[in-house]
Design a protein around this motif. Sequence first.
Motif, short mmCIF file in Angstrom:
data_model
loop_
_atom_site.label_atom_id
_atom_site.label_comp_id
_atom_site.label_asym_id
_atom_site.label_seq_id
_atom_site.Cartn_x
_atom_site.Cartn_y
_atom_site.Cartn_z
N ALA A 1 11.77 -18.04 34.31
CA ALA A 1 10.76 -16.89 35.22
C ALA A 1 10.38 -15.72 35.02
O ALA A 1 9.82 -14.89 34.75
CB ALA A 1 10.70 -17.21 36.50
N ALA A 2 12.38 -15.22 34.90
CA ALA A 2 12.24 -13.69 34.29
C ALA A 2 11.71 -12.87 32.89
O ALA A 2 11.13 -11.84 32.81
CB ALA A 2 13.94 -13.18 34.37
N GLN A 3 11.47 -13.09 31.74
CA GLN A 3 11.53 -13.37 31.04
C GLN A 3 10.24 -13.77 30.03
O GLN A 3 9.44 -13.23 29.87
CB GLN A 3 12.61 -14.58 29.85
CG GLN A 3 11.86 -14.52 28.33
CD GLN A 3 12.15 -15.37 27.17
OE1 GLN A 3 13.49 -16.24 27.90
NE2 GLN A 3 12.11 -15.80 25.81
N LEU A 4 9.28 -14.51 31.84
CA LEU A 4 8.36 -14.68 31.31
C LEU A 4 7.45 -14.12 31.83
O LEU A 4 6.41 -13.00 31.39
CB LEU A 4 8.31 -16.23 32.07
CG LEU A 4 6.48 -17.25 32.24
CD1 LEU A 4 5.91 -17.41 31.03
CD2 LEU A 4 6.55 -18.15 33.26
N ALA A 5 7.49 -12.79 32.92
CA ALA A 5 7.59 -12.21 33.69
C ALA A 5 8.00 -10.91 32.60
O ALA A 5 6.77 -10.36 32.03
CB ALA A 5 8.52 -11.28 34.27
N ASP A 6 8.29 -10.38 31.60
CA ASP A 6 8.66 -9.19 30.52
C ASP A 6 7.88 -9.69 29.61
O ASP A 6 6.77 -8.45 29.33
CB ASP A 6 10.12 -9.65 30.39
CG ASP A 6 10.84 -8.83 31.62
OD1 ASP A 6 10.44 -8.24 32.22
OD2 ASP A 6 12.03 -9.11 30.96
N GLU A 7 7.65 -11.25 28.86
CA GLU A 7 6.24 -11.54 27.94
C GLU A 7 5.15 -11.58 28.48
O GLU A 7 4.23 -10.98 27.54
CB GLU A 7 7.76 -12.66 27.66
CG GLU A 7 7.89 -12.64 26.52
CD GLU A 7 8.44 -14.44 27.00
OE1 GLU A 7 9.74 -14.33 25.61
OE2 GLU A 7 7.70 -14.93 26.60
N SER B 1 7.93 -16.25 23.84
CA SER B 1 8.68 -18.08 24.30
C SER B 1 7.32 -19.29 24.26
O SER B 1 5.87 -18.59 24.10
CB SER B 1 8.92 -17.89 25.46
OG SER B 1 8.50 -17.79 26.96
N SER B 2 6.91 -20.59 24.43
CA SER B 2 6.33 -20.84 23.87
C SER B 2 5.74 -21.30 25.85
O SER B 2 4.15 -21.41 25.40
CB SER B 2 7.37 -22.33 23.61
OG SER B 2 7.92 -22.83 22.61
N PRO B 3 6.15 -20.78 26.37
CA PRO B 3 5.87 -21.16 28.24
C PRO B 3 4.75 -20.05 27.95
O PRO B 3 3.43 -19.86 28.38
CB PRO B 3 6.74 -21.29 29.25
CG PRO B 3 8.14 -21.22 28.12
CD PRO B 3 7.81 -21.27 27.12
N THR B 4 5.00 -19.05 27.61
CA THR B 4 4.07 -17.58 27.38
C THR B 4 3.06 -17.39 26.78
O THR B 4 1.95 -17.92 26.75
CB THR B 4 5.17 -16.33 27.32
OG1 THR B 4 5.85 -16.39 27.88
CG2 THR B 4 4.17 -15.16 27.88
#
Length: 271
Positions: free
Chosen positions: A27-33, A74-77
């Motif tokens: 989730a933190a990586q998702l937030a950054d992206e 990332s794929s989720p983003t």
Amino acid sequence: MNGASREALAAARERLDALTDSTSVDAAQLADELAAVTALLDREAGLRRVLTDPAQPGEAKAQLVQRLIGGQVSSPTADLLSGLVRSRWSQPRDLVDALEELADIADLTAAEKTGTLDDVEDELFRFGRIVASSTGLRAALTDRAAGTSAKTELLHRLLGGRAKPATERLVTRLATAPRGRSLEAGLESLSKLAAERRNRVVAVVTSAVPLSDGQKQRLGAALTKLYGRRMHLNLDVDPEVIGGIRVQVGDEVINGSLADRLDEAARRMAS
């Protein structure tokens, strides 16, 4: 947001929750992206107009997103962004505002997963109080001439090791990319988002002296019964209250302080 944009954001928040429910999604990586894409679209007015153009097929816009940033996030983003541009938006800026909110929610979700969401809520509130009482700090964090690196370093000195990582990320992003918001308004919005993650209402409680644990529990229970929702108490001490407490829930104020009762008596005498 109005109309189509509100519906699009609601759908995007549901997709974000579904993504972050997976233990494989950071989730933190998702937030950054998401924050990085927010900054991109904030700069590129032409691109955000294309991505929100109702005359363009949603799938064509999703494919454009994949070509532009598919290999950089990332794929989720990328999947979340594809869903966003397939939706209809009332105006181009709404897409950027939605991305910013989703980035904040992703960071709060990261805190929730590590069991630190309550701490983040409290830290955001306390930092808001510090900013309100320090004109020097507020000036440093809102100075348009100050660079991003300088503000980031200042906040790291203040919060690094003292606050949760999610708190530092959220505050740093707000200070370095306010997007027209005041620092105070941004911190208040973040506090509301944090409370919403727990389906709680935020009550700002001001008292002349610190409340005991028993008093906090009784007050929380009374407010929960009154509003029908779990209540998170943000506690502040102000000697000028004199006695009693002052509770603010949204725009509603429940005044039980002696100072306010004295002011009211004085107004009645004067009239």
